[in-house]
Write a protein that holds these residues in place. Structure first.
Motif, PDB file in Angstrom:
ATOM      1  N   HIS A 286      10.332  12.722   3.591  1.00  0.00           N
ATOM      2  CA  HIS A 286      11.158  11.719   4.274  1.00  0.00           C
ATOM      3  C   HIS A 286      12.326  11.304   3.389  1.00  0.00           C
ATOM      4  CE1 HIS A 286       7.070  11.223   5.948  1.00  0.00           C
ATOM      5  NE2 HIS A 286       7.671  10.925   7.087  1.00  0.00           N
ATOM      6  N   GLN A 306      11.149  -1.780  -3.076  1.00  0.00           N
ATOM      7  CA  GLN A 306      11.264  -1.537  -1.642  1.00  0.00           C
ATOM      8  C   GLN A 306      11.076  -0.054  -1.327  1.00  0.00           C
ATOM      9  OE1 GLN A 306      11.726  -3.948   0.907  1.00  0.00           O
ATOM     10  NE2 GLN A 306      11.058  -2.115   2.036  1.00  0.00           N
ATOM     11  N   ASP A 309       7.419   0.724  -1.317  1.00  0.00           N
ATOM     12  CA  ASP A 309       6.790   0.202  -0.092  1.00  0.00           C
ATOM     13  C   ASP A 309       7.122   1.087   1.104  1.00  0.00           C
ATOM     14  OD1 ASP A 309       5.671  -1.902  -1.476  1.00  0.00           O
ATOM     15  OD2 ASP A 309       7.224  -3.351  -0.909  1.00  0.00           O
ATOM     16  N   ASP A 310       8.381   1.509   1.196  1.00  0.00           N
ATOM     17  CA  ASP A 310       8.791   2.376   2.316  1.00  0.00           C
ATOM     18  C   ASP A 310       8.090   3.724   2.243  1.00  0.00           C
ATOM     19  OD1 ASP A 310      10.479   0.389   3.233  1.00  0.00           O
ATOM     20  OD2 ASP A 310      12.286   1.255   2.327  1.00  0.00           O
ATOM     21  N   LYS A 312       5.170   4.388   0.816  1.00  0.00           N
ATOM     22  CA  LYS A 312       3.758   4.188   1.175  1.00  0.00           C
ATOM     23  C   LYS A 312       3.584   4.108   2.690  1.00  0.00           C
ATOM     24  CE  LYS A 312       1.278   1.291  -1.218  1.00  0.00           C
ATOM     25  NZ  LYS A 312       0.857   0.049  -1.906  1.00  0.00           N
ATOM     26  N   ARG A 313       4.479   3.424   3.361  1.00  0.00           N
ATOM     27  CA  ARG A 313       4.387   3.299   4.814  1.00  0.00           C
ATOM     28  C   ARG A 313       4.554   4.667   5.483  1.00  0.00           C
ATOM     29  NH1 ARG A 313       8.533   2.995   8.063  1.00  0.00           N
ATOM     30  NH2 ARG A 313       9.918   2.340   6.366  1.00  0.00           N
ATOM     31  N   LEU A 314       5.558   5.406   5.071  1.00  0.00           N
ATOM     32  CA  LEU A 314       5.836   6.705   5.695  1.00  0.00           C
ATOM     33  C   LEU A 314       4.768   7.747   5.377  1.00  0.00           C
ATOM     34  CD1 LEU A 314       9.680   6.796   5.060  1.00  0.00           C
ATOM     35  CD2 LEU A 314       8.550   6.669   7.293  1.00  0.00           C
ATOM     36  N   GLY A 316       1.660   7.001   5.067  1.00  0.00           N
ATOM     37  CA  GLY A 316       0.393   6.541   5.623  1.00  0.00           C
ATOM     38  C   GLY A 316      -0.497   5.847   4.629  1.00  0.00           C
ATOM     39  N   ASP A 318       0.181   2.507   3.535  1.00  0.00           N
ATOM     40  CA  ASP A 318       0.435   1.073   3.511  1.00  0.00           C
ATOM     41  C   ASP A 318      -0.800   0.251   3.821  1.00  0.00           C
ATOM     42  OD1 ASP A 318       0.469   2.103   6.041  1.00  0.00           O
ATOM     43  OD2 ASP A 318       2.006   0.780   6.805  1.00  0.00           O
ATOM     44  N   SER A 319      -1.827   0.872   4.421  1.00  0.00           N
ATOM     45  CA  SER A 319      -3.039   0.124   4.750  1.00  0.00           C
ATOM     46  C   SER A 319      -4.084   0.194   3.657  1.00  0.00           C
ATOM     47  CB  SER A 319      -3.652   0.660   6.058  1.00  0.00           C
ATOM     48  OG  SER A 319      -3.995   2.033   5.916  1.00  0.00           O
ATOM     49  N   GLU A 320      -3.797   0.992   2.593  1.00  0.00           N
ATOM     50  CA  GLU A 320      -4.787   1.149   1.516  1.00  0.00           C
ATOM     51  C   GLU A 320      -4.731  -0.039   0.551  1.00  0.00           C
ATOM     52  OE1 GLU A 320      -4.340   4.909  -0.381  1.00  0.00           O
ATOM     53  OE2 GLU A 320      -4.739   6.039   1.439  1.00  0.00           O
TER      54      GLU A 320
END
Length: 320
Positions: A286, A306, A309-310, A312-314, A316, A318-320
């Motif tokens: 990404h 930031q 964080d971005d 981690k979200r992309l 998958g 961000d929920s860990e």
């Protein structure tokens, strides 16, 4: 998969075979369709599947001043050939002398006399022989003469206006569009190389990075920050935020670097996580943002947080 680098290395009793020809830069989805057809025909007819390519790339011989940078190095190319099930890879050393063969001389000496071809699988835009004077019609005529069947594969279209090609993928990487490049490749774009010591600037900022050696293989995408994965020598996949560029926030930095920050990397003890000297693969999945200069280190650190964080979200995470 057997690898031959000279015609003389191929056993005299080789084949009979199903053969394809190409540069296969990137081994993209169009290449995968051609190679998959080769493997399928070989298995159905109890023949040997083989691919022929050239090193260096012909453009580096004919136009060294403007030759393109290859998407993928030879070792990665061979790895994907094996995964596709190919039996044999003939990597011919390309020279001006070799290029002067007529289309028929090439077919007779390589396809017929060396590889004992029964089928030749090619794209319908194939060009071969001296000054690319041979085309699909030429190959079909030579097939009738020498007793092999030509199977033509139509181009895969990337979209309404572009065919799936190595040229198109390079254009996308040059624009930083690794998402679309990955779609055409059928997997994330990657670089492969050794991790070397950098200037430790990332560590000083709280974001230590694994720095790819300058001679790493694979096309370096546009300057910017990317999310992706680093695969170490043990095959472990580590999530990363990767910076490509010259670090414009800092003066005196003018050499492009590729630096991957491993997300969640333990800081101490360093011996528990040491990538230095390892040969790794770095995937770009990404594009996060372009490379820009920040007014001060604090603003840069805020942006780097930031970026993580971005990423981690992309990826998958961000929920860990």
């Amino acid at each position: 998969m057997e690898l031959y680098r000279e015609l003389s290395e191929v056993p005299a009793d080789f084949g009979p075979s199903v053969v394809t020809i190409g540069n296969f830069d990137g081994v993209h989805t169009g290449h995968a369709e051609v190679l998959g057809t080769v493997v399928r025909l070989a298995r159905e007819n109890k023949l040997v599947s083989a691919a022929i390519s050239f090193d260096p790339h012909p453009s580096q011989v004919h136009r060294p001043e403007s030759a393109h940078i290859e998407i993928m190095g030879q070792q990665d190319r061979q790895r994907f050939f094996r995964e596709l099930g190919l039996d044999c890879y003939l990597l011919i050393h390309y020279t001006l002398e070799f290029s002067r063969q007529s289309p028929e001389e090439f077919v007779r000496s390589v396809l017929v006399e060396t590889l004992n071809a029964r089928y030749v699988v090619i794209g319908d835009d194939v060009r071969f022989g001296h000054k690319n004077s041979g085309d699909l019609s030429t190959m079909q005529q030579l097939g009738e003469k020498y007793g092999f069947t030509v199977v033509a594969i139509a181009d895969l279209m990337a979209d309404e206006t572009h065919r799936t090609s190595s040229t198109r993928i390079r254009e996308l990487l040059e624009a930083g569009n690794v998402e679309e490049a990955g779609r055409l490749l059928g997997r994330p774009h990657l670089m492969t190389g050794e991790i070397i010591h950098g200037e430790a600037r990332g560590r000083e900022l709280g974001f230590p990075t694994a720095n790819m050696a300058f001679d790493s293989s694979g096309y370096v995408p546009a300057d910017g920050v990317y999310a992706g994965w680093l695969i170490d020598e043990n095959g472990t996949r580590h999530p990363v935020a990767t910076s490509v560029g010259t670090n414009p926030t800092f003066e005196g930095v003018n050499r492009r670097t590729v630096e991957a920050h491993v997300i969640g990397r333990p800081e101490e003890p360093v011996e528990n996580f040491n990538l230095y000297g390892q040969k790794v693969s770095l995937e770009f999945t990404h594009h996060l943002r372009p490379m820009v200069a920040y007014t001060g280190v604090e603003a840069l650190i805020e942006q780097m947080n930031q970026d993580v964080d971005d990423a981690k979200r992309l990826l998958g995470l961000d929920s860990e």
